[in-house]
Design a protein around this motif. Structure first.
Motif, PDB file in Angstrom:
ATOM      1  N   VAL A   1       1.932  29.504  22.833  1.00 22.74           N
ATOM      2  CA  VAL A   1       0.659  28.496  22.879  1.00 22.74           C
ATOM      3  C   VAL A   1      -0.251  28.948  21.686  1.00 22.74           C
ATOM      4  CG1 VAL A   1      -1.500  27.795  24.129  1.00 22.74           C
ATOM      5  CG2 VAL A   1       1.021  28.074  25.447  1.00 22.74           C
ATOM      6  N   GLN A   2      -0.402  27.750  20.916  1.00 21.36           N
ATOM      7  CA  GLN A   2      -1.510  28.176  19.835  1.00 21.36           C
ATOM      8  C   GLN A   2      -2.854  28.513  20.469  1.00 21.36           C
ATOM      9  OE1 GLN A   2      -1.313  24.573  17.276  1.00 21.36           O
ATOM     10  NE2 GLN A   2       0.532  24.027  18.645  1.00 21.36           N
ATOM     11  N   LYS A   3      -3.717  29.377  19.664  1.00 23.81           N
ATOM     12  CA  LYS A   3      -4.754  29.714  20.007  1.00 23.81           C
ATOM     13  C   LYS A   3      -5.599  29.316  18.885  1.00 23.81           C
ATOM     14  CE  LYS A   3      -2.182  32.502  22.431  1.00 23.81           C
ATOM     15  NZ  LYS A   3      -0.548  32.679  22.301  1.00 23.81           N
ATOM     16  N   VAL A   4      -6.841  28.554  19.244  1.00 23.44           N
ATOM     17  CA  VAL A   4      -7.327  27.949  18.104  1.00 23.44           C
ATOM     18  C   VAL A   4      -8.849  28.206  18.416  1.00 23.44           C
ATOM     19  CG1 VAL A   4      -8.021  25.619  17.003  1.00 23.44           C
ATOM     20  CG2 VAL A   4      -5.856  26.101  17.812  1.00 23.44           C
ATOM     21  N   ALA A   5      -9.672  28.695  17.396  1.00 19.26           N
ATOM     22  CA  ALA A   5     -11.129  28.718  17.629  1.00 19.26           C
ATOM     23  C   ALA A   5     -11.724  27.384  17.293  1.00 19.26           C
ATOM     24  CB  ALA A   5     -11.571  29.533  16.409  1.00 19.26           C
ATOM     25  N   ALA A   6     -12.550  27.211  18.223  1.00 17.70           N
ATOM     26  CA  ALA A   6     -13.381  25.812  18.249  1.00 17.70           C
ATOM     27  C   ALA A   6     -14.566  25.653  18.971  1.00 17.70           C
ATOM     28  CB  ALA A   6     -12.228  24.808  18.881  1.00 17.70           C
ATOM     29  N   ASP A   7     -15.412  24.960  18.440  1.00 27.24           N
ATOM     30  CA  ASP A   7     -16.576  24.761  19.177  1.00 27.24           C
ATOM     31  C   ASP A   7     -16.764  23.228  19.611  1.00 27.24           C
ATOM     32  OD1 ASP A   7     -19.415  24.230  19.831  1.00 27.24           O
ATOM     33  OD2 ASP A   7     -20.359  25.141  18.335  1.00 27.24           O
ATOM     34  N   PHE A   8     -16.525  22.932  20.768  1.00 23.17           N
ATOM     35  CA  PHE A   8     -16.437  21.643  21.186  1.00 23.17           C
ATOM     36  C   PHE A   8     -17.761  20.796  21.145  1.00 23.17           C
ATOM     37  CE2 PHE A   8     -16.411  23.518  25.912  1.00 23.17           C
ATOM     38  CZ  PHE A   8     -17.891  23.610  25.910  1.00 23.17           C
ATOM     39  N   HIS A   9     -18.615  21.385  20.605  1.00 21.41           N
ATOM     40  CA  HIS A   9     -19.806  20.252  20.272  1.00 21.41           C
ATOM     41  C   HIS A   9     -19.502  20.146  18.645  1.00 21.41           C
ATOM     42  CE1 HIS A   9     -22.243  21.864  23.701  1.00 21.41           C
ATOM     43  NE2 HIS A   9     -21.883  22.961  23.559  1.00 21.41           N
ATOM     44  N   LYS A  10     -18.748  20.545  18.072  1.00 25.39           N
ATOM     45  CA  LYS A  10     -18.610  20.280  16.743  1.00 25.39           C
ATOM     46  C   LYS A  10     -17.038  19.346  16.645  1.00 25.39           C
ATOM     47  CE  LYS A  10     -21.544  24.221  15.144  1.00 25.39           C
ATOM     48  NZ  LYS A  10     -21.707  24.936  14.578  1.00 25.39           N
ATOM     49  N   GLU A  11     -16.714  19.218  15.346  1.00 27.18           N
ATOM     50  CA  GLU A  11     -15.423  18.547  14.711  1.00 27.18           C
ATOM     51  C   GLU A  11     -14.200  19.349  15.425  1.00 27.18           C
ATOM     52  OE1 GLU A  11     -13.290  16.842  11.201  1.00 27.18           O
ATOM     53  OE2 GLU A  11     -15.062  17.977  10.808  1.00 27.18           O
ATOM     54  N   GLN A  12     -13.528  18.330  16.164  1.00 29.95           N
ATOM     55  CA  GLN A  12     -12.373  18.786  16.954  1.00 29.95           C
ATOM     56  C   GLN A  12     -11.329  19.269  15.635  1.00 29.95           C
ATOM     57  OE1 GLN A  12      -9.289  19.913  18.617  1.00 29.95           O
ATOM     58  NE2 GLN A  12     -10.861  19.343  20.265  1.00 29.95           N
ATOM     59  N   PRO A  13     -10.899  20.703  15.718  1.00 27.68           N
ATOM     60  CA  PRO A  13      -9.973  21.205  14.801  1.00 27.68           C
ATOM     61  C   PRO A  13      -8.458  20.526  14.568  1.00 27.68           C
ATOM     62  CG  PRO A  13     -10.433  22.863  16.160  1.00 27.68           C
ATOM     63  CD  PRO A  13     -11.337  21.592  16.653  1.00 27.68           C
ATOM     64  N   VAL A  14      -8.009  20.177  16.030  1.00 30.07           N
ATOM     65  CA  VAL A  14      -6.628  19.661  16.201  1.00 30.07           C
ATOM     66  C   VAL A  14      -6.810  18.094  16.443  1.00 30.07           C
ATOM     67  CG1 VAL A  14      -4.187  19.760  17.269  1.00 30.07           C
ATOM     68  CG2 VAL A  14      -5.770  21.966  16.727  1.00 30.07           C
ATOM     69  N   LYS A  15      -6.504  17.486  15.744  1.00 30.41           N
ATOM     70  CA  LYS A  15      -6.646  15.765  15.985  1.00 30.41           C
ATOM     71  C   LYS A  15      -5.388  15.400  16.416  1.00 30.41           C
ATOM     72  CE  LYS A  15     -11.057  14.767  13.263  1.00 30.41           C
ATOM     73  NZ  LYS A  15     -11.284  16.449  13.008  1.00 30.41           N
ATOM     74  N   GLY A  16      -5.318  14.112  17.024  1.00 28.21           N
ATOM     75  CA  GLY A  16      -4.228  13.327  17.165  1.00 28.21           C
ATOM     76  C   GLY A  16      -3.259  13.821  18.236  1.00 28.21           C
ATOM     77  N   ALA A  17      -3.821  14.753  19.256  1.00 27.55           N
ATOM     78  CA  ALA A  17      -3.069  15.226  20.316  1.00 27.55           C
ATOM     79  C   ALA A  17      -2.796  14.189  21.482  1.00 27.55           C
ATOM     80  CB  ALA A  17      -3.822  16.384  20.861  1.00 27.55           C
ATOM     81  N   LEU A  18      -1.849  14.425  22.354  1.00 31.41           N
ATOM     82  CA  LEU A  18      -1.422  13.358  23.203  1.00 31.41           C
ATOM     83  C   LEU A  18      -2.602  13.334  24.216  1.00 31.41           C
ATOM     84  CD1 LEU A  18       0.320  11.397  24.381  1.00 31.41           C
ATOM     85  CD2 LEU A  18       1.664  13.363  25.587  1.00 31.41           C
ATOM     86  N   ILE A  19      -2.828  14.697  24.807  1.00 40.28           N
ATOM     87  CA  ILE A  19      -3.917  14.954  25.884  1.00 40.28           C
ATOM     88  C   ILE A  19      -4.846  15.990  25.412  1.00 40.28           C
ATOM     89  CG2 ILE A  19      -4.225  15.690  28.146  1.00 40.28           C
ATOM     90  CD1 ILE A  19      -1.475  14.749  28.883  1.00 40.28           C
ATOM     91  N   TYR A  20      -6.270  15.504  25.524  1.00 39.74           N
ATOM     92  CA  TYR A  20      -7.506  16.576  25.445  1.00 39.74           C
ATOM     93  C   TYR A  20      -7.753  16.668  26.918  1.00 39.74           C
ATOM     94  CZ  TYR A  20      -7.277  15.598  20.525  1.00 39.74           C
ATOM     95  OH  TYR A  20      -6.817  15.800  19.285  1.00 39.74           O
ATOM     96  N   PHE A  21      -7.666  18.234  27.426  1.00 35.14           N
ATOM     97  CA  PHE A  21      -7.891  18.404  28.754  1.00 35.14           C
ATOM     98  C   PHE A  21      -9.081  19.185  28.676  1.00 35.14           C
ATOM     99  CE2 PHE A  21      -6.972  21.468  32.416  1.00 35.14           C
ATOM    100  CZ  PHE A  21      -7.149  20.603  33.371  1.00 35.14           C
ATOM    101  N   ILE A  22     -10.069  18.817  29.295  1.00 33.83           N
ATOM    102  CA  ILE A  22     -11.309  19.648  29.495  1.00 33.83           C
ATOM    103  C   ILE A  22     -11.786  19.919  30.925  1.00 33.83           C
ATOM    104  CG2 ILE A  22     -12.865  17.562  29.037  1.00 33.83           C
ATOM    105  CD1 ILE A  22     -14.786  19.505  27.638  1.00 33.83           C
ATOM    106  N   ARG A  23     -11.734  21.064  31.336  1.00 33.48           N
ATOM    107  CA  ARG A  23     -11.787  21.573  32.739  1.00 33.48           C
ATOM    108  C   ARG A  23     -13.176  22.313  32.936  1.00 33.48           C
ATOM    109  NH1 ARG A  23      -8.725  23.282  37.421  1.00 33.48           N
ATOM    110  NH2 ARG A  23      -9.518  25.453  38.289  1.00 33.48           N
ATOM    111  N   ARG A  24     -14.158  21.864  33.795  1.00 30.68           N
ATOM    112  CA  ARG A  24     -14.989  22.685  34.389  1.00 30.68           C
ATOM    113  C   ARG A  24     -15.992  23.214  33.244  1.00 30.68           C
ATOM    114  NH1 ARG A  24     -13.890  27.185  37.268  1.00 30.68           N
ATOM    115  NH2 ARG A  24     -16.003  27.166  37.997  1.00 30.68           N
ATOM    116  N   CYS A  25     -16.135  22.401  32.013  1.00 31.65           N
ATOM    117  CA  CYS A  25     -17.119  22.500  30.995  1.00 31.65           C
ATOM    118  C   CYS A  25     -18.243  21.788  31.167  1.00 31.65           C
ATOM    119  CB  CYS A  25     -16.171  22.214  29.544  1.00 31.65           C
ATOM    120  SG  CYS A  25     -15.007  23.641  29.417  1.00 31.65           S
TER     121      CYS A  25
END
Length: 342
Positions: free
Chosen positions: A221-245
């Motif tokens: 599984v890819q591990k991606v550093a990301a701040d979800f308040h800022k630009e999404q580094p992986v665009k065009g995915a099928l599903i963006y799953f955000i849980r208990r955030c």
């Protein structure tokens, strides 16, 4: 203190150990260890096989290092008990109103950092071990209170993967160690792990990578550093799953987070979704959700109703097409598509 001194790790799973041996392992006075131990024995947390010694009970193994339930207990004691104790002082300073903002809120006030730091910055100052404890605590009680699976059926994603070989399939946004993604990859083995990603704060990535190194489900599984308040580094995915955030943030922050995800959905794939996995506040309220809501109040946030979550999605340019619920759980999944899609 028994957790801080790692005594639950040092008590053998079978048999007992003397208070003197436990005390010697950390250079402590024997009497202080025995006095603490007798309190744990009196509550049934530990057993006393003979005078001057302790053994594990059916309850105590959860307090060993790395256990998520023990980490949740430590989090409540270390991070939230001091906050609750100082609520009178907070409301005395700021008035008897709902906390607002990111720094002048109860959880930063309790650390003497109100007006200076955000909650995450307060946590970061406490070091890697504390951050890892928080990550483990978030996985506690998944078996019955907030299960990883059961609400949303990912079967279709595995079928999609077989005929669409290039698109990233699932992004676990703010996913910590990816426990939820892992549970769903196990349940739906036709979803290729290498086409999924866990995103979290940059300081978490080394710990996540280390944790996944010997895990055959998560190692690819890819591990991606990301701040979800800022630009999404992986665009065009099928599903963006955000849980208990989202329950950590006020409405405006949540709209920004969801808008970033909505804007990242691929224009050429009508099946693409944002999945919002949150506790659902009901009327009358569920006891556990109401308790967590009080914790979230100290962050100037809240647990939301379906209607409140739908309003956030609408403001972010998303349409909730279905609310999925798991039987016996307070969690729900709001399945969203981009509002411009037919």
């Amino acid at each position: 203190m028994f957790m801080k001194w790692k005594f639950f790790d040092k008590i053998p799973v079978e048999g007992g150990v003397s208070y003197q041996d436990l005390a010697a392992s950390v250079g402590a006075q024997g009497e202080i260890v025995s006095r603490m131990g007798q309190m744990l024995v009196s509550t049934g947390t530990l057993l006393q096989p003979k005078p001057g010694s302790v053994a594990h009970s059916r309850l105590s193994l959860r307090y060993k290092t790395g256990n998520s339930n023990g980490s949740a207990f430590a989090m409540l004691y270390d991070d939230f008990q001091p906050v609750f104790a100082k609520l009178p002082g907070f409301f005395g300073k700021y008035g008897p109103n709902l906390p607002v903002g990111k720094t002048n809120i109860p959880i930063t006030f309790a650390s003497g950092a109100d007006g200076k730091l955000t909650p995450w910055e307060v946590f970061a100052q406490q070091g890697t071990e504390h951050i890892e404890q928080f990550g483990l605590a978030m996985q506690a009680m998944t078996g019955y209170l907030w299960p990883h699976t059961g609400a949303y059926d990912f079967t279709w994603v595995g079928k999609y993967a077989a005929t669409n070989p290039n698109r990233t399939l699932i992004i676990d946004v703010g996913g910590s160690f990816g426990h939820s993604l892992r549970a769903n990859l196990v349940k739906y083995p036709n979803i290729p792990p290498g086409r999924c990603a866990v995103e979290d704060r940059e300081e978490m990535i080394p710990s996540i990578t280390k944790a996944h190194a010997n895990d055959p489900v998560m190692e690819n599984v890819q591990k991606v550093a990301a701040d979800f308040h800022k630009e999404q580094p992986v665009k065009g995915a099928l599903i963006y799953f955000i849980r208990r955030c989202l329950h950590d943030y006020d409405d405006n922050d949540c709209v920004n987070i969801l808008k970033i995800l909505a804007d990242s959905l691929p224009e050429d794939e009508p099946q693409a979704r944002v999945l919002i996995n949150e506790h659902i506040m009901t009327d009358p309220p569920d006891r556990e959700v109401a308790a967590i809501d009080i914790i979230m109040m100290t962050w100037a946030s809240l647990e939301r109703t379906v209607q409140q979550l739908e309003k956030l999605a609408d403001r972010a340019g998303l349409v909730v097409i279905k609310v999925h619920r798991a039987g016996g759980s307070s969690l729900g999944v709001l399945e969203c598509k981009k509002a411009s899609r037919s």
